[in-house]
Design a protein around this motif. Structure first.
Motif, PDB file in Angstrom:
ATOM      1  N   GLU A 290       0.829  -1.197   0.000  1.00 39.44           N
ATOM      2  CA  GLU A 290       0.000   0.000   0.000  1.00 39.44           C
ATOM      3  C   GLU A 290       0.874   1.261   0.000  1.00 39.44           C
ATOM      4  OE1 GLU A 290      -2.731   0.337   3.267  1.00 39.44           O
ATOM      5  OE2 GLU A 290      -3.486   2.266   2.532  1.00 39.44           O
ATOM      6  N   MET A 291       1.931   1.217   0.800  1.00 38.39           N
ATOM      7  CA  MET A 291       2.810   2.392   0.886  1.00 38.39           C
ATOM      8  C   MET A 291       3.559   2.616  -0.430  1.00 38.39           C
ATOM      9  SD  MET A 291       4.075   2.639   4.835  1.00 38.39           S
ATOM     10  CE  MET A 291       5.157   1.235   4.788  1.00 38.39           C
ATOM     11  N   ALA A 292       3.760   1.536  -1.199  1.00 36.74           N
ATOM     12  CA  ALA A 292       4.430   1.676  -2.499  1.00 36.74           C
ATOM     13  C   ALA A 292       3.619   2.597  -3.421  1.00 36.74           C
ATOM     14  CB  ALA A 292       4.630   0.297  -3.138  1.00 36.74           C
ATOM     15  N   ARG A 293       2.280   2.551  -3.277  1.00 35.63           N
ATOM     16  CA  ARG A 293       1.431   3.454  -4.076  1.00 35.63           C
ATOM     17  C   ARG A 293       1.718   4.906  -3.732  1.00 35.63           C
ATOM     18  NH1 ARG A 293      -4.666   1.206  -4.717  1.00 35.63           N
ATOM     19  NH2 ARG A 293      -4.266  -1.001  -4.384  1.00 35.63           N
ATOM     20  N   MET A 294       1.794   5.168  -2.430  1.00 32.30           N
ATOM     21  CA  MET A 294       2.031   6.543  -1.979  1.00 32.30           C
ATOM     22  C   MET A 294       3.409   7.010  -2.435  1.00 32.30           C
ATOM     23  SD  MET A 294       0.411   8.898  -0.305  1.00 32.30           S
ATOM     24  CE  MET A 294       1.170  10.410  -0.878  1.00 32.30           C
ATOM     25  N   LYS A 295       4.386   6.113  -2.337  1.00 36.96           N
ATOM     26  CA  LYS A 295       5.745   6.453  -2.780  1.00 36.96           C
ATOM     27  C   LYS A 295       5.738   6.807  -4.278  1.00 36.96           C
ATOM     28  CE  LYS A 295      10.143   4.112  -3.839  1.00 36.96           C
ATOM     29  NZ  LYS A 295      11.017   5.284  -3.969  1.00 36.96           N
ATOM     30  N   GLU A 296       5.019   6.021  -5.057  1.00 38.16           N
ATOM     31  CA  GLU A 296       4.981   6.253  -6.503  1.00 38.16           C
ATOM     32  C   GLU A 296       4.385   7.626  -6.818  1.00 38.16           C
ATOM     33  OE1 GLU A 296       3.105   3.004  -8.561  1.00 38.16           O
ATOM     34  OE2 GLU A 296       3.304   4.034 -10.504  1.00 38.16           O
TER      35      GLU A 296
ATOM     36  N   ALA B  68      11.003   9.265  -2.487  1.00 35.48           N
ATOM     37  CA  ALA B  68      10.342   8.915  -1.232  1.00 35.48           C
ATOM     38  C   ALA B  68      10.825   7.551  -0.746  1.00 35.48           C
ATOM     39  CB  ALA B  68       8.830   8.892  -1.424  1.00 35.48           C
ATOM     40  N   VAL B  69      10.848   7.381   0.578  1.00 40.09           N
ATOM     41  CA  VAL B  69      11.211   6.104   1.185  1.00 40.09           C
ATOM     42  C   VAL B  69       9.935   5.416   1.675  1.00 40.09           C
ATOM     43  CG1 VAL B  69      12.392   5.008   3.142  1.00 40.09           C
ATOM     44  CG2 VAL B  69      13.530   6.835   1.852  1.00 40.09           C
ATOM     45  N   ASN B  70       9.769   4.168   1.258  1.00 41.72           N
ATOM     46  CA  ASN B  70       8.677   3.310   1.712  1.00 41.72           C
ATOM     47  C   ASN B  70       9.143   2.673   3.017  1.00 41.72           C
ATOM     48  OD1 ASN B  70       6.927   1.200   2.203  1.00 41.72           O
ATOM     49  ND2 ASN B  70       6.899   0.458   0.085  1.00 41.72           N
ATOM     50  N   SER B  71       8.814   3.300   4.109  1.00 46.18           N
ATOM     51  CA  SER B  71       9.372   2.876   5.397  1.00 46.18           C
ATOM     52  C   SER B  71       8.521   1.762   5.996  1.00 46.18           C
ATOM     53  CB  SER B  71       9.455   4.074   6.343  1.00 46.18           C
ATOM     54  OG  SER B  71      10.089   3.691   7.540  1.00 46.18           O
TER      55      SER B  71
ATOM     56  N   LEU C 122       9.011  15.646   4.720  1.00 45.43           N
ATOM     57  CA  LEU C 122       7.557  15.510   4.701  1.00 45.43           C
ATOM     58  C   LEU C 122       7.265  14.028   4.866  1.00 45.43           C
ATOM     59  CD1 LEU C 122       4.518  16.011   3.923  1.00 45.43           C
ATOM     60  CD2 LEU C 122       5.257  15.733   1.523  1.00 45.43           C
ATOM     61  N   GLY C 123       6.492  13.678   5.892  1.00 43.88           N
ATOM     62  CA  GLY C 123       6.185  12.264   6.128  1.00 43.88           C
ATOM     63  C   GLY C 123       4.690  12.046   6.194  1.00 43.88           C
ATOM     64  N   ILE C 124       4.261  10.892   5.674  1.00 48.34           N
ATOM     65  CA  ILE C 124       2.839  10.569   5.675  1.00 48.34           C
ATOM     66  C   ILE C 124       2.648   9.287   6.472  1.00 48.34           C
ATOM     67  CG2 ILE C 124       0.882   9.950   4.185  1.00 48.34           C
ATOM     68  CD1 ILE C 124       2.396  11.798   2.084  1.00 48.34           C
ATOM     69  N   GLY C 125       1.997   9.422   7.645  1.00 45.54           N
ATOM     70  CA  GLY C 125       1.797   8.280   8.535  1.00 45.54           C
ATOM     71  C   GLY C 125       0.737   7.348   7.990  1.00 45.54           C
ATOM     72  N   MET C 126       1.044   6.052   7.895  1.00 52.06           N
ATOM     73  CA  MET C 126       0.106   5.112   7.271  1.00 52.06           C
ATOM     74  C   MET C 126      -0.121   3.858   8.106  1.00 52.06           C
ATOM     75  SD  MET C 126       1.110   5.602   3.244  1.00 52.06           S
ATOM     76  CE  MET C 126      -0.118   4.441   2.661  1.00 52.06           C
TER      77      MET C 126
ATOM     78  N   GLY D   5      -8.595  11.818   5.759  1.00 45.23           N
ATOM     79  CA  GLY D   5      -7.883  10.647   6.276  1.00 45.23           C
ATOM     80  C   GLY D   5      -7.997   9.399   5.416  1.00 45.23           C
ATOM     81  N   THR D   6      -8.867   9.441   4.397  1.00 44.91           N
ATOM     82  CA  THR D   6      -9.050   8.256   3.542  1.00 44.91           C
ATOM     83  C   THR D   6      -8.292   8.427   2.223  1.00 44.91           C
ATOM     84  OG1 THR D   6     -11.240   7.961   4.497  1.00 44.91           O
ATOM     85  CG2 THR D   6     -10.765   6.749   2.466  1.00 44.91           C
ATOM     86  N   PHE D   7      -7.453   7.427   1.868  1.00 47.75           N
ATOM     87  CA  PHE D   7      -6.688   7.516   0.624  1.00 47.75           C
ATOM     88  C   PHE D   7      -7.567   7.211  -0.569  1.00 47.75           C
ATOM     89  CE2 PHE D   7      -3.119   6.832   3.588  1.00 47.75           C
ATOM     90  CZ  PHE D   7      -2.294   7.867   3.174  1.00 47.75           C
TER      91      PHE D   7
END
Lengths: 370, 370
Positions: free
Chosen positions: B170-176, B202-205, B287-291, B360-362
């Motif tokens: 899921e985080m890979a989508r945000m990174k892309e 972006a880093v997929n943490s 800039l960080g996005i908590g997921m 809050g919803t992606f």
């Protein structure tokens, strides 16, 4: 914090390990040793030394060893990171304590031995430092000693917080007598044993690396008997634990240095197995004379028991190099098992026919009767 | 043992640190982390890895540092034994816990900083391993979070015991989206901030060294804004602790990437000092996005807070190399201080004018309203 903890730390750091500014020190902390750890940390700071705190725990070791049983492979020989740590250290302070002296009870002996064998270079690197082993009193150790915790704590500090300088001077007399002497004779009820210590060097074990002594507490003078010289009978009246089994009232008969007869009131099978370990297991590797009068009772912990004032101990098995002439190898064995005789009653210790100690009192002490 | 402790150990050893047979591992155990230590020890055995257990304790560190104040000299630069240990290790598992989060409160900052400065190579050697930082729940950490112990334990395991593989996808989508995008805009009450992330990575943490992610829990996607591109206002409604001081409701105004105005409902002086640290302290480094939706509340612990689902965070100060083009240095500063905004209410996160997250919803989730 108990003021004695601070004094224990001082004895350990200054008297025993002789820590100086810039020393790289490993402090190995067992479970339940936090308070002494803090006191040692503070002192290492004050001395300008550099500590790394390592966690020792039988429960961690058990978990690792049992996990490794499920792993399809050998132990790595001397892992590089641990070896590098030990090889680069100047001193190693081992502070034992723990919450359960039998925490490793269900780890098979073969696993422990395989791991010990794989990590021999690490152990040797540790022993090449200015290492010192001591304990911090825990409830588990009190229980092993059959004592209340507060009572045990008093016992421990009485043993450790000695005037070591003055004890070292007294022990130097005993060392001199042994170094100059030939035949040692131990006599008491059930015991009449003679042995030669000719050519051997006694160690003044004064709880300091400056004396080649690595235990705190210490307080014994020990040497290595000439292997085939031991003759006679000895009764060890102090009970002990060998391989988790209680052994009591061991009696050994020696001829030409070798055990030719043995009995024990309890644990005779364990004793028999011990003597069968190898050829050297039937011969003595050590004669030790306990001189720490701060230790006034047996607690089933060899770190304390063998140093008790008014006792002698003999070890079956391996002799220490420090007692042997350069290049000479003394008695060799996989074992080194100490057994103790109480000399506080009707007894005498003689060297070349002269009484050195009678009924527990040394020749240089008040009350000695020659 | 709580079954979750065993699963935590598995996540740490297998998913996060990717331990393999023969790996030389340092396990740094804080006070109060014994149970997780035992579970990790067992697993390292099962994997055929080689652990050294190191004791971390703020109380030991405090005692050492305070002792060193009394020593007339400098700290030794990178003591050889500790450096050798870290340089020879493949992985470093840092398990934090402790019994008092303020145990170092009376150690002067200068002493801490002098020690940190003297041991920079050791820190770098640690960061060069496959290191992972995690926590074992203690009563002290529960207290910091304002929670009951059992309640806190549930909170911690909800955060840590995720399906990391699926979260990583899921985080890979945000990174892309961030990697392909240029302008990021954050809008909610009191906040309308834009910044460019063009050319940044972006880093997929995903809580694994395989993702260049070294925290467990993790669960954020972060990048480095272009330094002079930040424009607008932002309100950080999540309270935090900066240098032992509570800071609340920080509002920052940016022009040409620089903070030109600021207020805080509490701790404004600390905020002012922070912004004055150096030139880079007035610009954004992250800039960080908590997921991580397993984290459902703030606990005054940045390891958890910044990863909370439905939040974004911005850090004043230093940017991470991993986000920057090869050889390019981003925002530089002695500080890196994260501040958090709750996006679960009326809000939107846009990239190049398209809404990526609303309230809050992606965009890829059920209930998203474009």
């Amino acid at each position: 914090m108990d003021e004695r903890v601070r004094r224990h730390a001082e004895t350990l750091v200054d008297w025993s390990a002789r820590i100086e500014a810039g020393d790289d020190v490993i402090v190995s902390l067992d479970e339940g040793t936090h308070d002494l750890g803090v006191a040692v940390a503070r002192l290492l700071g004050e001395r300008g030394a550099n500590p790394v705190f390592v966690r020792q725990s039988d429960e961690l070791t058990r978990a690792y060893l049992q996990g490794h049983e499920a792993f399809d492979g050998e132990f790595t020989a001397d892992p590089a990171h641990e070896l590098a740590l030990c090889e680069s250290a100047d001193a190693y302070l081992s502070i034992r304590g723990g919450h359960n002296t039998t925490a490793m009870a269900d780890v098979p002996g073969e696993i422990r031995q395989a791991h010990a064998k794989a990590t021999k270079a690490i152990r040797q690197a540790r022993l090449a430092t200015d290492w010192v082993a001591t304990i911090h009193p825990t409830r588990s150790l009190a229980q092993q000693a059959g004592m209340a915790f507060e009572e045990y704590r008093d016992f421990v500090y009485d043993a450790i917080l000695r005037d070591w300088e003055s004890l070292a001077e007294e022990m130097a007399r005993m060392k001199e007598i042994l170094d100059d002497g030939d035949e040692v004779r131990i006599v008491r009820e059930g015991t009449d044993l003679t042995m030669s210590v000719a050519g051997r060097t006694a160690v003044n074990s004064a709880a300091s690396v400056a004396y080649d002594s690595h235990n705190l507490p210490s307080g014994e003078v020990f040497t290595a008997p000439v292997e085939d010289s031991v003759e006679g009978e000895v009764h060890f009246d102090v009970p002990m634990t060998i391989n988790d089994t209680r052994v009591r009232d061991v009696r050994l008969t020696f001829e030409d240095g070798e055990v030719v007869d043995f009995t024990a009131e309890a644990g005779e099978t364990v004793l028999a197995d011990l003597l069968d370990t190898d050829a050297g297991a039937r011969r003595l590797g050590e004669l030790g004379i306990g001189m720490n009068r701060g230790i006034d009772r047996f607690t089933d912990n060899i770190l304390f028991d063998e140093k008790m004032g008014e006792t002698v101990h003999l070890a079956l098995g391996r002799a220490y190099d420090a007692c042997l002439p350069e290049g000479e190898s003394g008695n060799d064995s996989a074992i080194h098992t100490d057994m103790i005789t109480d000399m506080s009653g009707d007894s005498r210790l003689e060297v070349d026919g002269e009484v050195v100690q009678r009924n527990g009192t040394f020749r240089w002490e008040d009350g000695f009767e020659g």
